[in-house]
Write an enzyme that holds these catalytic residues in place. Structure first.
Site, PDB file in Angstrom:
ATOM      1  N   VAL A   8       0.868  -1.179   0.000  1.00  9.16           N
ATOM      2  CA  VAL A   8       0.000   0.000   0.000  1.00  9.16           C
ATOM      3  C   VAL A   8       0.901   1.223   0.000  1.00  9.16           C
ATOM      4  CG1 VAL A   8      -2.013  -1.073   1.071  1.00  9.16           C
ATOM      5  CG2 VAL A   8      -0.230  -0.106   2.525  1.00  9.16           C
ATOM      6  N   SER A   9       0.350   2.356  -0.447  1.00  9.28           N
ATOM      7  CA  SER A   9       1.168   3.551  -0.622  1.00  9.28           C
ATOM      8  C   SER A   9       1.354   4.372   0.643  1.00  9.28           C
ATOM      9  CB  SER A   9       0.562   4.443  -1.706  1.00  9.28           C
ATOM     10  OG  SER A   9       0.511   3.739  -2.917  1.00  9.28           O
ATOM     11  N   THR A  10       0.409   4.339   1.555  1.00 13.27           N
ATOM     12  CA  THR A  10       0.522   5.149   2.767  1.00 13.27           C
ATOM     13  C   THR A  10       0.209   4.296   3.992  1.00 13.27           C
ATOM     14  OG1 THR A  10      -1.794   5.841   2.770  1.00 13.27           O
ATOM     15  CG2 THR A  10      -0.244   7.217   1.516  1.00 13.27           C
ATOM     16  N   GLN A  13      -3.486   3.303   4.686  1.00 11.71           N
ATOM     17  CA  GLN A  13      -4.139   2.242   3.930  1.00 11.71           C
ATOM     18  C   GLN A  13      -3.831   0.882   4.539  1.00 11.71           C
ATOM     19  OE1 GLN A  13      -2.401   3.070   0.109  1.00 11.71           O
ATOM     20  NE2 GLN A  13      -4.149   4.299  -0.542  1.00 11.71           N
ATOM     21  N   SER A  36       5.406   4.162  -0.721  1.00 15.06           N
ATOM     22  CA  SER A  36       4.963   4.751  -1.988  1.00 15.06           C
ATOM     23  C   SER A  36       5.665   4.051  -3.146  1.00 15.06           C
ATOM     24  CB  SER A  36       5.285   6.240  -1.998  1.00 15.06           C
ATOM     25  OG  SER A  36       5.097   6.767  -3.279  1.00 15.06           O
TER      26      SER A  36
END
Length: 186
Positions: A8-10, A13, A36
């Protein structure tokens, strides 16, 4: 053995959806991280790729979870193929352990190469157009012709050192020497 990778990017999430899909696909080990896709440092992916052996299959939920770009994705999957490791993307239904999956992968590779060639051609065309308008590429010189003339005049005084002159023009001695050589004052 099926190995999963979830990203996941952050930190806000969750990987739950990906983990559930990878577990349902039969993954024994699942590597997961929150980073990220822009970041070049993805330690869990690196560990995952290191642990894969001949005959294993790497499974991801979606292609964008694995690669930062099409070129990056093609590179990673190409390396896996070279090590005889399969690859599956659940959402896009790509499976390089099947003939049709390998075909799709090679089409992606061709598209990535086509994209690189387009970018290169546009860059070269832009540079040629700029040159035609009299623009010269590269960094602007730190010292103007007038500055170099003044520096040469200052250096004709034996009491003034190159370090003094370089400091006066706020450049390094290397830059001063290169500027003097470029205009044959050295």
């Amino acid at each position: 053995m099926y190995i999963g990778y979830a990203r996941v990017s952050t930190a806000d999430q969750q990987t739950d959806l990906q983990i559930d899909a990878l577990t349902n696909a039969g993954c024994i080990n699942i590597y997961q991280e929150s980073v990220s896709s822009v970041s070049k440092s993805r330690p869990q992916l690196e560990e995952c790729l290191r642990c894969l052996r001949k005959g294993d299959t790497l499974i991801v939920w979606r292609l964008d979870r694995l690669g930062r770009s099409l070129k990056d994705l093609v590179t990673i999957i190409g390396e896996l193929e070279g090590r005889e490791v399969g690859f599956r993307s659940l959402t896009e239904s790509i499976d390089t352990t099947t003939p049709s999956g390998r075909l799709i992968f090679h089409i992606f590779g061709s598209l990535a190469e086509f994209e690189r060639n387009l970018i290169r051609d546009r860059t070269l065309a832009g540079l040629a157009a700029a040159r035609a308008r009299g623009r010269k590429g590269g960094r602007r010189p730190k010292m103007t012709t007038r500055d170099i003339q003044k520096a040469a005049a200052m250096l004709s005084d034996p009491k003034i050192t190159k370090s003094d002159v370089a400091a006066h023009f706020n450049v390094s001695r290397v830059t001063l020497n290169a500027s003097l050589r470029r205009t044959s004052y050295a």
